[in-house]
Design a protein around this motif. Sequence first.
Motif, PDB file in Angstrom:
ATOM      1  N   SER A   1      -3.322   9.758  -0.658  1.00  0.00           N
ATOM      2  CA  SER A   1      -3.004  10.241  -2.027  1.00  0.00           C
ATOM      3  C   SER A   1      -1.849  11.087  -1.884  1.00  0.00           C
ATOM      4  O   SER A   1      -2.150  12.336  -1.419  1.00  0.00           O
ATOM      5  CB  SER A   1      -4.161  10.966  -2.773  1.00  0.00           C
ATOM      6  OG  SER A   1      -5.368  10.049  -3.152  1.00  0.00           O
ATOM      7  N   ARG A   2      -0.859  10.425  -1.976  1.00  0.00           N
ATOM      8  CA  ARG A   2       0.396  11.233  -1.766  1.00  0.00           C
ATOM      9  C   ARG A   2       1.539  11.283  -2.979  1.00  0.00           C
ATOM     10  O   ARG A   2       2.771  11.209  -2.830  1.00  0.00           O
ATOM     11  CB  ARG A   2       1.180  10.760  -0.559  1.00  0.00           C
ATOM     12  CG  ARG A   2       0.343  10.450   0.844  1.00  0.00           C
ATOM     13  CD  ARG A   2       0.648  11.807   1.586  1.00  0.00           C
ATOM     14  NE  ARG A   2      -0.129  11.574   2.940  1.00  0.00           N
ATOM     15  CZ  ARG A   2      -1.321  11.916   3.120  1.00  0.00           C
ATOM     16  NH1 ARG A   2      -2.045  12.535   2.185  1.00  0.00           N
ATOM     17  NH2 ARG A   2      -2.053  11.703   4.160  1.00  0.00           N
TER      18      ARG A   2
ATOM     19  N   PHE B   1       1.151  -1.239   0.240  1.00  0.00           N
ATOM     20  CA  PHE B   1       0.167   0.227   0.014  1.00  0.00           C
ATOM     21  C   PHE B   1       0.926   1.226  -0.037  1.00  0.00           C
ATOM     22  O   PHE B   1       2.128   1.187   0.589  1.00  0.00           O
ATOM     23  CB  PHE B   1      -0.784  -0.042   1.213  1.00  0.00           C
ATOM     24  CG  PHE B   1      -1.877  -0.876   1.130  1.00  0.00           C
ATOM     25  CD1 PHE B   1      -3.333  -0.662   0.757  1.00  0.00           C
ATOM     26  CD2 PHE B   1      -1.742  -2.297   1.804  1.00  0.00           C
ATOM     27  CE1 PHE B   1      -4.260  -1.664   0.644  1.00  0.00           C
ATOM     28  CE2 PHE B   1      -2.716  -3.307   1.533  1.00  0.00           C
ATOM     29  CZ  PHE B   1      -4.094  -2.921   1.269  1.00  0.00           C
ATOM     30  N   SER B   2       0.506   2.308  -0.614  1.00  0.00           N
ATOM     31  CA  SER B   2       1.325   3.445  -0.786  1.00  0.00           C
ATOM     32  C   SER B   2       1.527   4.032   0.863  1.00  0.00           C
ATOM     33  O   SER B   2       2.569   4.573   0.883  1.00  0.00           O
ATOM     34  CB  SER B   2       0.696   4.497  -1.585  1.00  0.00           C
ATOM     35  OG  SER B   2      -0.485   4.994  -1.086  1.00  0.00           O
TER      36      SER B   2
ATOM     37  N   PRO C   1      -4.879  16.260  -0.403  1.00  0.00           N
ATOM     38  CA  PRO C   1      -4.819  17.433   0.596  1.00  0.00           C
ATOM     39  C   PRO C   1      -4.647  18.764  -0.387  1.00  0.00           C
ATOM     40  O   PRO C   1      -3.942  18.569  -1.468  1.00  0.00           O
ATOM     41  CB  PRO C   1      -3.853  17.324   1.636  1.00  0.00           C
ATOM     42  CG  PRO C   1      -3.713  15.703   1.725  1.00  0.00           C
ATOM     43  CD  PRO C   1      -3.794  15.185   0.360  1.00  0.00           C
ATOM     44  N   ARG C   2      -5.131  19.705   0.002  1.00  0.00           N
ATOM     45  CA  ARG C   2      -5.338  20.861  -0.944  1.00  0.00           C
ATOM     46  C   ARG C   2      -3.983  21.653  -1.144  1.00  0.00           C
ATOM     47  O   ARG C   2      -3.440  22.075  -2.266  1.00  0.00           O
ATOM     48  CB  ARG C   2      -6.327  21.997  -0.410  1.00  0.00           C
ATOM     49  CG  ARG C   2      -6.609  23.232  -1.220  1.00  0.00           C
ATOM     50  CD  ARG C   2      -7.645  24.104  -0.748  1.00  0.00           C
ATOM     51  NE  ARG C   2      -8.058  24.977  -1.545  1.00  0.00           N
ATOM     52  CZ  ARG C   2      -8.889  25.028  -2.614  1.00  0.00           C
ATOM     53  NH1 ARG C   2      -9.493  23.883  -2.856  1.00  0.00           N
ATOM     54  NH2 ARG C   2      -9.232  26.029  -3.404  1.00  0.00           N
ATOM     55  N   SER C   3      -3.073  21.613  -0.041  1.00  0.00           N
ATOM     56  CA  SER C   3      -2.080  22.478   0.004  1.00  0.00           C
ATOM     57  C   SER C   3      -0.955  21.612  -0.763  1.00  0.00           C
ATOM     58  O   SER C   3      -0.673  20.853  -0.447  1.00  0.00           O
ATOM     59  CB  SER C   3      -1.657  22.967   1.330  1.00  0.00           C
ATOM     60  OG  SER C   3      -2.702  23.436   1.885  1.00  0.00           O
TER      61      SER C   3
ATOM     62  N   GLY D   1      -4.842   5.837  -2.524  1.00  0.00           N
ATOM     63  CA  GLY D   1      -6.154   6.589  -2.845  1.00  0.00           C
ATOM     64  C   GLY D   1      -7.279   5.911  -1.867  1.00  0.00           C
ATOM     65  O   GLY D   1      -7.052   4.630  -1.474  1.00  0.00           O
ATOM     66  N   GLY D   2      -8.357   6.651  -1.675  1.00  0.00           N
ATOM     67  CA  GLY D   2      -9.365   6.074  -0.988  1.00  0.00           C
ATOM     68  C   GLY D   2     -10.677   5.307  -1.423  1.00  0.00           C
ATOM     69  O   GLY D   2     -10.596   5.333  -2.784  1.00  0.00           O
TER      70      GLY D   2
END
Lengths: 326, 361
Positions: A132-133, A83-84, A265-267, A120-121
């Motif tokens: 999600s990285r 898994f990531s 994530p947004r940032s 991912g989810g």
Amino acid sequence: MAKLNMVQAINLALSQEMAKDKDVLLLGQDIGVDGGVFRLTEGLLDKYGKERVIDTPLAESAIIGTSIGMAMAGLKPVCEMQFSGFSYLMMGQFEAHATRMRARTHGQFTVPMVIRMPFGGGVRALEHHSESREILYAHLPGAKVVIPSGPRNARALLLAAIRDPDPVVFMEPKHSYRAFREEVPEAEEVMELGKSQVVQEGTDLTLISWGAMMRPTLKAAAEIEKKRGVSIEIIDLLSIAPLDYHTFTESVKKTGRCVVVQEAPRSFGVSSEVVARINDESFLYLEAPVGRLTGYDVITPYFGREKSYLPNSDRVSRAITQTLDY
Amino acid sequence: MPRKPIAKFTVEHLQILDEKGKLDAKLDPKLSEKEAVTMYRWMRLARELDERMLKLQRQGRLGTFPPNTGQEAISIPIALRMQEKDWFVGAFRELGGRLVRGEPLTATLYYYNGWEEGNILPQKEMRIIPTSVVIGCQIEHAAGLAYAARYKGEDAAAVCFIGDGGTSEGDFHEGLNFAAAWKAPVVYVVQNNQWAISIPRSDQTASQTIAQKGIAYDMPVIQVDGNDPLAVTVAIDEALARARAGEGPSLIEAVTYRLMMHTTADDPTKYRGKAEEDDAWKKEPLIRTRMYLDKKGYWDDAKEEALLAEVKAQVEAVVKEFESAKDWQQDEPFRHVYGTEHANITEQHQDFLANVAREAK
């Protein structure tokens, strides 16, 4: 042509390439007898033997570290991170050696390897199984990061990744593993890395996404087009690094409006880079600020409440509407 | 049911030539005169280059580097016993061994003066892996290189070096475990020089020996006097024979002392005493190797003088060559991001060149 899901398409790519090139080896946890926890490597141990389908001890850094050695010696390891969420343990090896070896030896040593990882989810998995990285890997010079969105491009991109002379992080949106099927030709099909794909041409707005978010994105686009009679250009990034920004900045010059949809994530994410590139190249063509629909800057919630945190087609529709109406 | 021991382990220590030059005749590997003299010549050359580099660094003519002085009896005899097809996987204190493998003396000067060109000399053919600065990573690379060698049907082994500090890294344990699980043809050599920058061996690990860490992975281990090139020779011969026979990895702990600073940016007076250093200097490897050659009748003062003059001249010539190398491309890193062209890199390359051109005016 067979109708395959993404799991079968990836298995097909691995199997065909292993048949073709004996330098291709697989390494990972439970990828042999068990066929992988998602069954991606099912049947490959029987076909290619345990010298080439290596069930490794449980250590992410060593899977990548030993693969780097193999790649330097001329093999083409394809490793699986189960898994990531467990892959960060190999970051030291990846940054210090896999991504840098070509540059630090001016190409004398290279590290042609693929690191596959489900990410991912949306599958109601345990903690650490849903993030999600992609941006963590995309930031590293020398790394390539590829994210397929369906069975057909997964197969074609994985073949390209295995044949690529550099390390490729191949991130598989696990929500899409078995979600749908596509026609995948038995005959070899290879896509070029570092290129995005315009999956639908349009004139009024550019809609950009990748991976599992392509499905809600496509759904929302179809609904809005039908409802409002507009024409939306849809771009599947496919390659996160290097980023094919020309395709989307040219599109934005044509449409003047843009929305980016990102699960992460947004940032400091991929969407931030997309907006920056549009600012660089297409600023004077913009009719509205670039819209962004993203995840939040919080941990991926436990699956009991993850659904409400993931971008969905309603939210994509709303983002498109806001940008169209600006 | 009674408790009973199910496994017992021992760690052997090997010394053949002690610091007074006393030789254990029964254990003597009986190097030929040519082998013994060749070994000593490499040790002298490595020492001369190391000492010259320190002067260059202090004069601002070289960047920061980790001195090797005192550790010549480990990587040199090992490299001399390896075969061409074997992989030499170093950390960053194996200067002598690298030279034996055929790395040009200039390479280390380029590398420690901030040029990647120090890595790109004909290393691939020599099967030398570039310096590994991040501690411990190379342990895993060696297991992979060894696996690949066996997979390709090469009768080759990998020899991998690490320091005492490196044995605390997770990658050390993961790499040893993989190598052992795969029975990979690899030899791990721990240069236990007592200091990991400021952390003494006693604070680094509670283990009685470092060698015993290999026992956990079921590999044959030995602790040798790392200042004794004969003990090192015997240990590497045994380990390489096992690797070539398909018996898997071994671990050698070579006990030595870091006579100098960690790197030239370090000041050991902050953390260790002069008495300890003085004592270590008495045990350093070149003194006893010279005594060994004398006793064997291979060496005398005239030969020593001639050798010292020869290595000095050799190093001087190399320093000249190093300081006259100026024709490299400043934009070289842009040429090696990927093996394939990509517009993003091409554009940044052009931007960089424009900046450099502007600044040159």
